[in-house]
Design a protein around this motif. Structure first.
Motif, PDB file in Angstrom:
ATOM      1  N   PHE A 178       0.775  -1.237   0.002  1.00  0.00           N
ATOM      2  CA  PHE A 178       0.064   0.015   0.047  1.00  0.00           C
ATOM      3  C   PHE A 178       0.841   1.306  -0.064  1.00  0.00           C
ATOM      4  O   PHE A 178       1.728   1.391   0.528  1.00  0.00           O
ATOM      5  CB  PHE A 178      -0.997  -0.088   1.029  1.00  0.00           C
ATOM      6  CG  PHE A 178      -2.137  -0.947   1.060  1.00  0.00           C
ATOM      7  CD1 PHE A 178      -3.144  -0.223   0.409  1.00  0.00           C
ATOM      8  CD2 PHE A 178      -2.194  -1.974   1.690  1.00  0.00           C
ATOM      9  CE1 PHE A 178      -4.505  -1.185   0.304  1.00  0.00           C
ATOM     10  CE2 PHE A 178      -3.292  -2.862   1.821  1.00  0.00           C
ATOM     11  CZ  PHE A 178      -4.411  -2.424   0.811  1.00  0.00           C
ATOM     12  N   ALA A 179       0.518   2.066  -0.738  1.00  0.00           N
ATOM     13  CA  ALA A 179       1.041   3.645  -0.933  1.00  0.00           C
ATOM     14  C   ALA A 179       0.728   4.220   0.449  1.00  0.00           C
ATOM     15  O   ALA A 179      -0.188   3.843   1.243  1.00  0.00           O
ATOM     16  CB  ALA A 179       0.780   4.197  -1.894  1.00  0.00           C
ATOM     17  N   ALA A 180       1.011   5.426   0.611  1.00  0.00           N
ATOM     18  CA  ALA A 180       0.714   6.194   1.722  1.00  0.00           C
ATOM     19  C   ALA A 180      -0.928   6.549   1.584  1.00  0.00           C
ATOM     20  O   ALA A 180      -1.306   6.689   0.466  1.00  0.00           O
ATOM     21  CB  ALA A 180       1.357   7.659   1.786  1.00  0.00           C
ATOM     22  N   GLY A 183      -7.055   7.611   2.194  1.00  0.00           N
ATOM     23  CA  GLY A 183      -8.701   7.654   2.456  1.00  0.00           C
ATOM     24  C   GLY A 183      -9.632   7.077   1.769  1.00  0.00           C
ATOM     25  O   GLY A 183     -10.758   6.628   2.157  1.00  0.00           O
ATOM     26  N   ARG A 184      -9.041   6.765   0.503  1.00  0.00           N
ATOM     27  CA  ARG A 184     -10.018   6.015  -0.409  1.00  0.00           C
ATOM     28  C   ARG A 184      -9.215   4.855  -0.967  1.00  0.00           C
ATOM     29  O   ARG A 184      -7.993   4.893  -1.145  1.00  0.00           O
ATOM     30  CB  ARG A 184     -10.385   7.027  -1.460  1.00  0.00           C
ATOM     31  CG  ARG A 184     -11.259   7.936  -1.048  1.00  0.00           C
ATOM     32  CD  ARG A 184     -11.210   9.304  -1.530  1.00  0.00           C
ATOM     33  NE  ARG A 184      -9.841   9.688  -1.538  1.00  0.00           N
ATOM     34  CZ  ARG A 184      -9.428  10.761  -0.822  1.00  0.00           C
ATOM     35  NH1 ARG A 184     -10.084  10.673   0.218  1.00  0.00           N
ATOM     36  NH2 ARG A 184      -8.299  11.056  -0.685  1.00  0.00           N
ATOM     37  N   LEU A 185      -9.950   4.042  -1.409  1.00  0.00           N
ATOM     38  CA  LEU A 185      -9.228   2.459  -1.905  1.00  0.00           C
ATOM     39  C   LEU A 185     -10.410   2.065  -2.920  1.00  0.00           C
ATOM     40  O   LEU A 185     -11.551   1.900  -2.645  1.00  0.00           O
ATOM     41  CB  LEU A 185      -8.802   1.804  -0.762  1.00  0.00           C
ATOM     42  CG  LEU A 185      -8.252   0.371  -1.505  1.00  0.00           C
ATOM     43  CD1 LEU A 185      -7.003   0.500  -1.948  1.00  0.00           C
ATOM     44  CD2 LEU A 185      -8.161  -0.407  -0.146  1.00  0.00           C
ATOM     45  N   SER A 186     -10.042   1.690  -4.150  1.00  0.00           N
ATOM     46  CA  SER A 186     -10.909   0.779  -5.060  1.00  0.00           C
ATOM     47  C   SER A 186     -10.892  -0.733  -4.762  1.00  0.00           C
ATOM     48  O   SER A 186      -9.856  -1.452  -4.805  1.00  0.00           O
ATOM     49  CB  SER A 186     -10.394   1.063  -6.519  1.00  0.00           C
ATOM     50  OG  SER A 186     -11.036   0.132  -7.371  1.00  0.00           O
ATOM     51  N   MET A 187     -11.873  -1.154  -4.001  1.00  0.00           N
ATOM     52  CA  MET A 187     -12.155  -2.280  -3.613  1.00  0.00           C
ATOM     53  C   MET A 187     -12.189  -3.223  -4.625  1.00  0.00           C
ATOM     54  O   MET A 187     -11.794  -4.475  -4.919  1.00  0.00           O
ATOM     55  CB  MET A 187     -13.251  -2.728  -2.529  1.00  0.00           C
ATOM     56  CG  MET A 187     -13.304  -2.011  -1.418  1.00  0.00           C
ATOM     57  SD  MET A 187     -11.801  -2.555  -0.287  1.00  0.00           S
ATOM     58  CE  MET A 187     -12.183  -4.015   0.012  1.00  0.00           C
ATOM     59  N   HIS A 188     -12.449  -3.037  -5.765  1.00  0.00           N
ATOM     60  CA  HIS A 188     -12.542  -3.743  -7.041  1.00  0.00           C
ATOM     61  C   HIS A 188     -11.111  -4.021  -7.456  1.00  0.00           C
ATOM     62  O   HIS A 188     -10.996  -5.052  -7.789  1.00  0.00           O
ATOM     63  CB  HIS A 188     -13.167  -2.856  -8.013  1.00  0.00           C
ATOM     64  CG  HIS A 188     -13.494  -3.705  -9.595  1.00  0.00           C
ATOM     65  ND1 HIS A 188     -12.441  -3.650 -10.610  1.00  0.00           N
ATOM     66  CD2 HIS A 188     -14.511  -4.675 -10.060  1.00  0.00           C
ATOM     67  CE1 HIS A 188     -12.582  -4.333 -11.618  1.00  0.00           C
ATOM     68  NE2 HIS A 188     -13.917  -4.811 -11.375  1.00  0.00           N
ATOM     69  N   GLY A 218      -0.089  -0.705   9.243  1.00  0.00           N
ATOM     70  CA  GLY A 218      -0.094   0.633   9.576  1.00  0.00           C
ATOM     71  C   GLY A 218      -1.507   0.979  10.039  1.00  0.00           C
ATOM     72  O   GLY A 218      -2.532   0.591   9.348  1.00  0.00           O
ATOM     73  N   PRO A 219      -1.940   1.488  11.208  1.00  0.00           N
ATOM     74  CA  PRO A 219      -3.055   1.584  11.473  1.00  0.00           C
ATOM     75  C   PRO A 219      -3.982   2.617  10.498  1.00  0.00           C
ATOM     76  O   PRO A 219      -5.129   2.430  10.299  1.00  0.00           O
ATOM     77  CB  PRO A 219      -3.160   2.270  12.683  1.00  0.00           C
ATOM     78  CG  PRO A 219      -1.803   2.870  13.051  1.00  0.00           C
ATOM     79  CD  PRO A 219      -0.931   2.123  12.111  1.00  0.00           C
ATOM     80  N   ASP A 220      -3.315   3.595   9.771  1.00  0.00           N
ATOM     81  CA  ASP A 220      -3.901   4.410   9.042  1.00  0.00           C
ATOM     82  C   ASP A 220      -4.512   3.494   7.649  1.00  0.00           C
ATOM     83  O   ASP A 220      -5.438   3.860   7.007  1.00  0.00           O
ATOM     84  CB  ASP A 220      -3.151   5.516   8.293  1.00  0.00           C
ATOM     85  CG  ASP A 220      -2.896   6.546   9.549  1.00  0.00           C
ATOM     86  OD1 ASP A 220      -3.610   6.329  10.538  1.00  0.00           O
ATOM     87  OD2 ASP A 220      -1.838   7.270   9.381  1.00  0.00           O
ATOM     88  N   VAL A 221      -3.421   2.660   7.267  1.00  0.00           N
ATOM     89  CA  VAL A 221      -3.686   1.864   6.097  1.00  0.00           C
ATOM     90  C   VAL A 221      -4.966   0.694   6.398  1.00  0.00           C
ATOM     91  O   VAL A 221      -5.724   0.679   5.556  1.00  0.00           O
ATOM     92  CB  VAL A 221      -2.456   0.983   5.687  1.00  0.00           C
ATOM     93  CG1 VAL A 221      -2.768   0.041   4.659  1.00  0.00           C
ATOM     94  CG2 VAL A 221      -1.477   1.802   5.134  1.00  0.00           C
ATOM     95  N   LEU A 222      -4.926   0.296   7.715  1.00  0.00           N
ATOM     96  CA  LEU A 222      -5.960  -0.619   8.121  1.00  0.00           C
ATOM     97  C   LEU A 222      -7.417   0.283   8.092  1.00  0.00           C
ATOM     98  O   LEU A 222      -8.342  -0.209   7.531  1.00  0.00           O
ATOM     99  CB  LEU A 222      -5.778  -1.227   9.187  1.00  0.00           C
ATOM    100  CG  LEU A 222      -6.883  -2.010   9.850  1.00  0.00           C
ATOM    101  CD1 LEU A 222      -7.117  -3.283   9.042  1.00  0.00           C
ATOM    102  CD2 LEU A 222      -6.456  -2.451  11.329  1.00  0.00           C
ATOM    103  N   ASP A 223      -7.276   1.589   8.333  1.00  0.00           N
ATOM    104  CA  ASP A 223      -8.496   2.342   8.539  1.00  0.00           C
ATOM    105  C   ASP A 223      -9.203   2.419   7.062  1.00  0.00           C
ATOM    106  O   ASP A 223     -10.244   2.496   6.821  1.00  0.00           O
ATOM    107  CB  ASP A 223      -8.275   3.411   9.123  1.00  0.00           C
ATOM    108  CG  ASP A 223      -9.401   4.376   9.160  1.00  0.00           C
ATOM    109  OD1 ASP A 223     -10.358   3.767   9.926  1.00  0.00           O
ATOM    110  OD2 ASP A 223      -9.324   5.767   9.097  1.00  0.00           O
ATOM    111  N   VAL A 224      -8.106   2.787   5.937  1.00  0.00           N
ATOM    112  CA  VAL A 224      -8.551   2.892   4.642  1.00  0.00           C
ATOM    113  C   VAL A 224      -9.287   1.732   4.307  1.00  0.00           C
ATOM    114  O   VAL A 224     -10.235   1.703   3.648  1.00  0.00           O
ATOM    115  CB  VAL A 224      -7.515   3.327   3.856  1.00  0.00           C
ATOM    116  CG1 VAL A 224      -7.914   3.040   2.333  1.00  0.00           C
ATOM    117  CG2 VAL A 224      -6.880   4.781   4.104  1.00  0.00           C
TER     118      VAL A 224
END
Length: 354
Positions: A178-180, A183-188, A218-224
């Protein structure tokens, strides 16, 4: 699922700016002039109204609806607050100053899975409790129910669920790729990059760690990931480490249900009581899944009294479990087995049926 977000404006410059921001959010939007049709107004999942057009739209007598946001160009001053009140505008955003907020609004308005997703966090009361096995069984049971599922291995120091399940060579994308986070991520796109468990309808995606790049999530990545899975209508099953860290805090905070897997023995009861006290600090009251066998004859009711938390499911030993795990077969594929039945009970509670 509602229609696409709607942009109401007669200004090409404002439209171009909103389209630029929508592209960043990976969301398709529809466009209508200030003389917007009532049916189009009602159907949109979110309405972005050019603030300069708010007086005209308010005068059209359109029905009140939620999710109406006024979009201000950088040069619009002052905002027509009286017309915003008449139209029922929820909030205002200014292009160039609130682009991140607008991206989040657009992303949250889109639920590609046809409904609100869910998050389940699974923890073990002690080492060897079987939390990872139960998390996998939960994902398998969800697949049987035709739910698109992401199984997230959040323990950066464990053997890895991909190894346990025999799919360590099934995909090249890991937590470390994962990059930095933005707050958004394409689940597709993510689902297509991840290995898939060869079971049922092949809907279970698996997100694990790269063994050559160790370290915690990273907690931020998990949150995303959790937020994006929820927006996409997916079920995200988070297999959490037992040690206390920011990852556990984020997952527990985001979870719709927290499951604590407890062996039916004295060690399990003590571990569950300590874990329950830690989770209580986070404002979380988990449910218990009690796993047999019980070498000392402890029953689920005894565990419930000792820990002070409700038992949601009781689970007898799963026949052939050690053999299945050694051979890389996902646990819980036997729909009549104890693991599948306990996982089904948890899914029923998640869906409000138990």
């Amino acid at each position: 699922m509602g229609e696409r977000p709607l942009v109401v404006t007669d200004d090409d410059a404002v439209l171009d700016e909103v389209l630029r921001i929508a592209a960043a959010a990976q969301v398709e939007v529809a466009h209508a002039p200030a003389a917007v049709a009532r049916s189009v107004w009602r159907a949109a999942s979110l309405v972005l109204v050019d603030a300069a057009a708010v007086p005209a739209v308010a005068a059209a007598g359109l029905p009140r609806r939620p999710q109406v946001v006024a979009v201000c160009g950088p040069d619009l001053d002052p905002v027509p607050w009286d017309a915003c009140i008449r139209l029922g505008v929820d909030s205002t955003v200014r292009i160039g100053e609130s682009d991140e907020a607008l991206i989040a609004l657009l992303a949250d308005a889109v639920t590609a899975g046809g409904g609100e997703g869910r998050v389940v966090a699974v923890l073990g009361a002690c080492g060897g409790a079987g939390a990872s096995v139960f998390a996998t069984g939960l994902a398998v049971a969800a697949d049987v129910r035709q739910r698109r599922t992401l199984l997230a291995d959040c323990d950066g120091w464990g053997a890895g669920l991909d190894v346990v399940l025999g799919v360590e060579d099934g995909g090249a994308f890991h937590w470390q790729d994962f990059a930095a986070p933005s707050g958004r991520l394409s689940m597709h796109d993510l689902r297509h990059a991840l290995p898939v468990l060869p079971v049922g309808n092949r809907r279970i995606s698996l997100l694990c760690h790269d063994r050559d790049r160790t370290g915690p999530v990273g907690p931020d990545v998990l949150d995303v990931v959790l937020r994006s899975g929820r927006r996409a209508g997916d079920l995200v099953v988070a297999d959490l480490p037992r040690h206390s860290d920011a990852v556990v805090d984020v997952a527990v905070d985001r979870a719709d249900l927290v499951v604590l897997v407890v062996p039916a023995d004295v060690r399990g009861c003590y571990g569950a009581a300590r874990m329950a006290a830690r989770l209580d600090v986070l404002g979380c009251r988990p449910v218990l899944v009690v796993r047999g066998p019980s070498p000392g004859g402890l029953g689920a009711d005894d565990v419930e009294r000792a820990v002070g938390l409700p038992v949601l499911a009781r689970m007898r030993p799963q026949p052939g479990l050690a053999r299945d795990l050694e051979q890389g077969r996902p646990p819980g594929t036997d729909r009549r087995g104890p693991l599948a039945r306990a996982a089904g009970t948890v899914l029923d509670r998640l869906d409000g049926r138990g």
